[in-house]
Design a protein around this motif. Structure first.
Motif, PDB file in Angstrom:
ATOM      1  N   ARG A 264       0.807   4.048  -2.854  1.00 36.05           N
ATOM      2  CA  ARG A 264       0.485   5.435  -2.468  1.00 36.05           C
ATOM      3  C   ARG A 264       1.556   6.394  -2.987  1.00 36.05           C
ATOM      4  NH1 ARG A 264      -0.042   4.296   2.403  1.00 36.05           N
ATOM      5  NH2 ARG A 264      -2.312   3.968   2.442  1.00 36.05           N
TER       6      ARG A 264
ATOM      7  N   ARG B 116      -6.665   5.465  -5.706  1.00 33.64           N
ATOM      8  CA  ARG B 116      -6.507   6.061  -4.376  1.00 33.64           C
ATOM      9  C   ARG B 116      -7.470   5.431  -3.379  1.00 33.64           C
ATOM     10  NH1 ARG B 116      -6.365  10.863  -7.629  1.00 33.64           N
ATOM     11  NH2 ARG B 116      -4.241  11.731  -7.749  1.00 33.64           N
TER      12      ARG B 116
ATOM     13  N   GLU C  87      -6.541   2.981   0.147  1.00 31.18           N
ATOM     14  CA  GLU C  87      -7.036   3.254   1.499  1.00 31.18           C
ATOM     15  C   GLU C  87      -7.924   2.143   2.044  1.00 31.18           C
ATOM     16  OE1 GLU C  87      -5.565   5.594   3.018  1.00 31.18           O
ATOM     17  OE2 GLU C  87      -4.600   6.206   1.126  1.00 31.18           O
TER      18      GLU C  87
ATOM     19  N   HIS D 157       0.836  -1.202   0.000  1.00 34.38           N
ATOM     20  CA  HIS D 157       0.000   0.000   0.000  1.00 34.38           C
ATOM     21  C   HIS D 157       0.873   1.256   0.000  1.00 34.38           C
ATOM     22  CE1 HIS D 157      -4.248  -1.460   0.861  1.00 34.38           C
ATOM     23  NE2 HIS D 157      -3.535  -2.563   0.744  1.00 34.38           N
TER      24      HIS D 157
END
Length: 607
Positions: A553, A573, A577, A549
């Motif tokens: 990101r 995005r 999350e 992740h």
């Protein structure tokens, strides 16, 4: 084993193009670290990189005899019988190599030589007298072979990277290539890159001044199975005994890949038994594990138990010289490892840690052995996957592996595509089209109906489509480090025999892989014999998902990714999350790989 590359052009003198031909050959150095060779003539450049396995001194390539020049990758396991047959026909041999046997087989039988071979192979023969090229791939497609027709000839190589090293090959991805990349199907001959093709398993491709033509020399056929269950089990065992004996032949150190499942345990136990009987010592075996995986294992949709306890039980039982290769999340997420994996596969396949761990496993094994026996493909041959036995998956009007709970984990990346692109691609329609194409090929028996008819279809889909995904993965990860992996369950004699056994025989004990279990009953501990199928492991370390992740990101924050042409950044995005899960992991793995692939391979999008 080895890597091959070459170029045929009927309108130019390729003796003046050695630099380009050498560059193509050099891309195959990973597949052949021991030696290299390049042969050129006015209209042909034939390259080779060698991984020496049999006749270390005498097997140099390209090999020339008469008017034929051969560049060859793989192993022919019946080469000793082949040499004897050809010697009786008047052929003289200078070496002990299987390569020379294949070359003389061409001189004797021409393009029909493949029917005489038992093994895994991909090779090219340039006939100087007739001025034509012959490309041949083994029956099950264990060894890869690609080609790229040009205006005046063809480029070829073991992997796409060999072809892409030639300026004539454009690095284009069109809509159909993207569909293939995203769909988790394996369409025969489709190579993803526009204008490039893969030689189909069991196929001969002939290239001359008159053009290109293709011929299938082998394909699955259906016929009545005359044997009852006891005879079928006996025949399966006899075949396995012969296959493993043939595949133990090597002039370099050999080992077995061991997962503690029925398939790899049977191969390891057979190898151990035969080595002991020949007074050749014990078998060496290797397995993969992750730091803390066994102690903290959590069952999931496909894995109910960790491998290691079963691995150790079989190693003790077979008296194997065993080594666990234990990996941690830092190694799996290492940018250098992930870059090497992408380079090995040439495509962004999106299964991340399972590719990285396989690569690292093979890299570690290569420090001890040059050849490894694998249990790969037993599930396709004997019906081992759980979706063979789930009514919903069997009856689904699609590929069964796409119809089970959790299937979205394999194709999760498509959810990140831009909406308009996803609509235009119509991936559901593409999968359906490929499914119909595959179904139309199935060779049914006259009068076959009901469940037996459907299970023949399911078996055919796995033996011609699904198995190609796994064989390609294993070949690329092993050859990236110069390790030859042999797959006994892909011997065409075994495949043909079991394909035609009725499904009722394949499940006669009410379980999956009944025939294999019965055939190996005297070789294995009861616990391993009865173990439920568990796929290749994926790390369960939360640190891996956190790192994944974080890397995704960071990519999204850069704002200059070429993947933005395909991926909806807002969807990406939102996915970053989300809590970790199989589908999320696949989507983010594919995102990172797409970015790196488009950059490194300088892919031109033509969507």
């Amino acid at each position: 084993m080895c890597g091959i590359a070459g170029w045929v052009d009927f309108d130019r003198d390729l003796r003046q193009e050695r630099e380009t031909a050498q560059a193509m050959t050099d891309t195959m150095a990973c597949r052949g670290p021991d030696d290299e060779g390049l042969w050129t003539a006015p209209h042909a450049a034939i390259g080779h990189r060698r991984l020496a396995i049999i006749d270390l001194a005498g097997g140099r390539q390209p090999m020339v005899a008469g008017d034929a020049v051969l560049t060859y990758s793989g192993e022919v396991y019946n080469f000793e019988e082949l040499r004897a047959e050809l010697s009786a026909l008047g052929h003289d041999f200078r070496t002990r190599s299987d390569t020379e046997a294949v070359l003389h087989a061409y001189l004797e039988w021409g393009e029909n030589l493949a029917e005489h071979l038992n093994g895994m192979y991909a090779f090219a023969i340039w006939d100087s007298r007739a001025e034509h090229l012959v490309l041949v791939r083994d029956r099950m497609g264990i060894k890869p072979l690609y080609y790229y027709p040009t205006q005046n000839g063809v480029l070829f190589g073991s992997e796409p990277k060999a072809i892409l090293a030639n300026p004539l090959a454009r690095r284009v991805l069109d809509a159909d290539g993207l569909r293939e990349l995203m769909s988790f199907v394996k369409t025969p001959e489709h190579a993803v890159f526009t204008g490039m093709y893969e030689v189909r398993p069991g196929q001969v491709v002939h290239v001359s001044r008159d053009g290109l033509r293709k011929r299938r020399y082998w394909q699955l056929d259906s016929h009545e199975h005359p044997d009852d269950i006891p005879q079928t089990v006996k025949t399966v065992r006899e075949l396995l005994d012969d296959i493993v004996a043939r595949q133990l032949i090597s002039d370099v150190p050999l080992c077995a890949l061991l997962s503690g499942g029925l398939d790899s345990s049977a191969i390891t136990a057979l190898a151990a038994k035969q080595l002991r009987e020949q007074n050749l010592g014990t078998v060496r075996s290797f397995s993969v594990d992750f730091a803390g995986y066994t102690e903290n294992f959590k069952p999931d949709l496909t894995r109910s138990t960790p491998d290691t306890p079963y691995v150790h039980e079989l190693a003790r039982h077979a008296r194997a010289d065993h080594t666990d290769i234990v990996l941690d999340s830092g190694e799996l997420m290492d940018p250098g490892v992930r870059s090497a994996v992408l380079r090995a596969r040439d495509l962004p396949m999106g299964i991340g840690d399972m590719d990285s761990s396989l690569y690292l496993l093979f890299k570690a094994i290569r420090g001890h052995s040059t050849v490894a026996l694998s249990g790969e493909s037993a599930d396709e041959v004997f019906g081992g996957y759980r979706w063979f036995h789930e009514r919903e998956a069997v009856e689904a009007d699609t590929f069964p592996w796409l119809a089970i709970p959790g299937a979205s984990a394999h194709i999760g990346a498509e959810r990140l595509l831009k909406d308009d692109l996803g609509h235009d691609l119509d991936l559901a329609g593409y999968r359906d089209e490929r499914y119909r194409q595959a179904l139309a090929e199935v060779p049914h028996l006259p009068g076959e109906s009901g469940h037996e008819r459907r299970m023949r279809e399911v078996s055919y889909l796995h033996l011609t489509r699904f198995v190609q995904i796994l064989l390609d993965r294993k070949d690329r990860m092993s050859m990236a480090v110069g390790l030859e992996v042999r797959v006994p369950f892909c011997d065409h004699r075994l495949v043909e025999y079991v394909f035609n056994a009725p499904w009722s025989q394949k499940t006669f004990d009410g379980r999956e892989k009944s025939l294999l279990r019965a055939a190996a009953a005297d070789l294995l501990p009861e616990g391993i014999l009865q173990r439920v199928k568990s796929p290749y492991p994926a790390t369960q370390d939360p640190a891996y998902d956190r790192a994944l992740h974080d890397q995704a990101r960071a990519l999204l924050q850069q704002g200059d990714s070429p993947a933005a042409q395909l991926i909806d950044w807002d969807k990406a995005r939102a996915t970053v999350e989300q809590p970790p899960g199989p589908s999320t992991r696949t989507a983010l793995e594919r995102l990172l790989q797409l970015d790196q692939w488009l950059r490194r391979y300088e892919v031109e999008l033509a969507l």
